[in-house]
Scaffold this motif. Structure first.
Motif, PDB file in Angstrom:
ATOM      1  N   UNK A 128      -2.596  -9.977   3.194  1.00 55.35           N
ATOM      2  CA  UNK A 128      -2.473  -8.711   2.458  1.00 55.35           C
ATOM      3  C   UNK A 128      -3.682  -8.468   1.560  1.00 55.35           C
ATOM      4  N   UNK A 129      -4.054  -9.475   0.779  1.00 57.97           N
ATOM      5  CA  UNK A 129      -5.133  -9.291  -0.194  1.00 57.97           C
ATOM      6  C   UNK A 129      -6.489  -9.127   0.473  1.00 57.97           C
ATOM      7  N   UNK A 130      -6.680  -9.795   1.613  1.00 60.28           N
ATOM      8  CA  UNK A 130      -7.998  -9.787   2.251  1.00 60.28           C
ATOM      9  C   UNK A 130      -8.188  -8.611   3.190  1.00 60.28           C
ATOM     10  N   UNK A 131      -7.125  -8.200   3.883  1.00 67.26           N
ATOM     11  CA  UNK A 131      -7.298  -7.199   4.935  1.00 67.26           C
ATOM     12  C   UNK A 131      -6.438  -5.941   4.754  1.00 67.26           C
ATOM     13  N   UNK A 132      -5.143  -6.112   4.509  1.00 66.74           N
ATOM     14  CA  UNK A 132      -4.249  -4.953   4.529  1.00 66.74           C
ATOM     15  C   UNK A 132      -4.420  -4.080   3.291  1.00 66.74           C
ATOM     16  N   UNK A 168      -5.533  -0.118   3.087  1.00 65.62           N
ATOM     17  CA  UNK A 168      -4.675   0.914   2.496  1.00 65.62           C
ATOM     18  C   UNK A 168      -5.439   1.661   1.404  1.00 65.62           C
ATOM     19  N   UNK A 169      -6.163   0.924   0.567  1.00 66.57           N
ATOM     20  CA  UNK A 169      -6.922   1.555  -0.515  1.00 66.57           C
ATOM     21  C   UNK A 169      -7.990   2.501   0.030  1.00 66.57           C
ATOM     22  N   UNK A 208      -3.492  11.417   0.441  1.00 63.10           N
ATOM     23  CA  UNK A 208      -3.255  12.218  -0.764  1.00 63.10           C
ATOM     24  C   UNK A 208      -3.918  13.591  -0.666  1.00 63.10           C
ATOM     25  N   UNK A 209      -5.129  13.626  -0.125  1.00 64.17           N
ATOM     26  CA  UNK A 209      -5.835  14.901   0.045  1.00 64.17           C
ATOM     27  C   UNK A 209      -5.067  15.814   0.985  1.00 64.17           C
ATOM     28  N   UNK A 210      -4.586  15.266   2.086  1.00 69.80           N
ATOM     29  CA  UNK A 210      -3.872  16.075   3.074  1.00 69.80           C
ATOM     30  C   UNK A 210      -2.539  16.582   2.531  1.00 69.80           C
ATOM     31  N   UNK A 211      -1.879  15.768   1.722  1.00 69.04           N
ATOM     32  CA  UNK A 211      -0.629  16.216   1.093  1.00 69.04           C
ATOM     33  C   UNK A 211      -0.923  17.330   0.092  1.00 69.04           C
TER      34      UNK A 211
END
Length: 212
Positions: free
Chosen positions: A131-135, A139-140, A147-150
Motif C-alpha cells: 500500500x505505502x509503496x505502490x497503491x 491513488x494520490x 475530484x476535477x471530474x466530479x
C-alpha cells in the motif's frame, strides 16, 4: 589428444541459472497462489531448476524474495500506468486511459490481483509495504483527476473507495479467478488474443456508468 565427452542430460543447476526476471515471475506466481507462508524457497528453487544456494545468495531470505517479486510486479504496473497517462489530455480521457491500461495489465498479470486477495484479507507488514509503496501513491496521483471530474459534473460523485474497487476488482477479478470464469462462461475463454477487447469493453462499461 584425449577429450572428455560432456555427459548427456540436463546441465548442472549452477550452469543454467534462471534469469532474475524468471525468478521474480515464478516467485510472484507462487506467493499469489499459496500465500507467503505456503511458499518454500527450496521448493521454488526446485521448480526453477536452480540451486537453493543461488536464491539465497541473490536475495538472502524469503522476505527479501517476496519484496523483490512485489517490486517487480507492482513496479511494472505503476510504470505502465504512468507511461499511459498524458497529463495534457482531457481529464475524462485520462481516466479512461487509466482504466483501460489497468484492465489490460490485469489480464496479462492476474497474479497481482491474486496476491492482493491474500494479502488484503488481514493487516500485516507485507500489506503495508504494498500500500505505502505502490497503491497509495497511485491513488494520490489519480484522485485529483476524479475530484476535477466530479466538480465539473462530468462524472457521478462516487466515493474514492467505491471507485477504487470498481476499477481494480471489477477489471481484474475475472482474470484472477480464471478457473471460475471459464467454468461459468466456457463460451468466452480468456484468450490472450482478446485482451485488448476485454480492456475496451470494461473501460467503456465503467465510463458509461460514471458519466453523468
Amino acid at each position: 589428444m584425449v577429450t572428455t565427452a560432456r555427459p548427456r542430460g540436463r546441465p548442472p543447476k549452477e550452469e543454467t541459472p534462471a534469469t532474475e526476471e524468471e525468478v521474480l515471475r515464478a516467485a510472484l506466481r507462487a506467493f499469489a497462489t499459496h500465500g507467503f507462508n505456503g511458499v518454500s524457497v527450496r521448493t521454488l528453487s526446485r521448480e526453477l531448476g536452480v540451486s537453493h544456494n543461488l536464491l539465497h545468495q541473490r536475495f538472502g531470505s524469503k522476505e527479501a524474495l517476496w519484496r523483490a517479486a512485489v517490486d517487480w510486479g507492482f513496479g511494472t504496473l505503476v510504470t505502465e500506468l504512468m507511461r499511459a497517462d498524458e497529463e495534457s489530455a482531457e481529464p475524462l480521457a485520462r481516466l479512461r486511459s487509466f482504466v483501460w491500461t489497468f484492465a489490460r495489465f490485469s489480464a496479462e498479470h492476474p497474479e497481482l490481483q491474486r496476491l492482493m486477495n491474500i494479502e488484503g484479507a488481514q493487516s500485516s507488514d507485507r500489506l503495508a509495504y504494498i500500500c505505502d509503496t505502490f497503491i497509495a501513491p497511485s491513488i494520490a496521483h489519480y484522485l485529483p483527476l476524479r475530484d476535477v471530474l466530479v466538480e465539473r459534473e462530468e462524472i457521478r460523485a462516487v466515493s474514492p473507495e467505491i471507485l477504487f474497487y470498481m476499477i481494480t476488482s471489477g477489471s481484474a477479478a475475472m482474470f484472477a479467478s480464471r478457473a471460475l470464469t471459464e467454468r461459468l462462461f466456457i463460451s468466452a475463454p480468456l484468450s490472450s488474443e482478446r485482451v485488448e477487447e476485454y480492456a475496451d469493453a470494461f473501460a467503456d462499461l465503467l465510463m458509461n456508468a460514471l458519466c453523468v
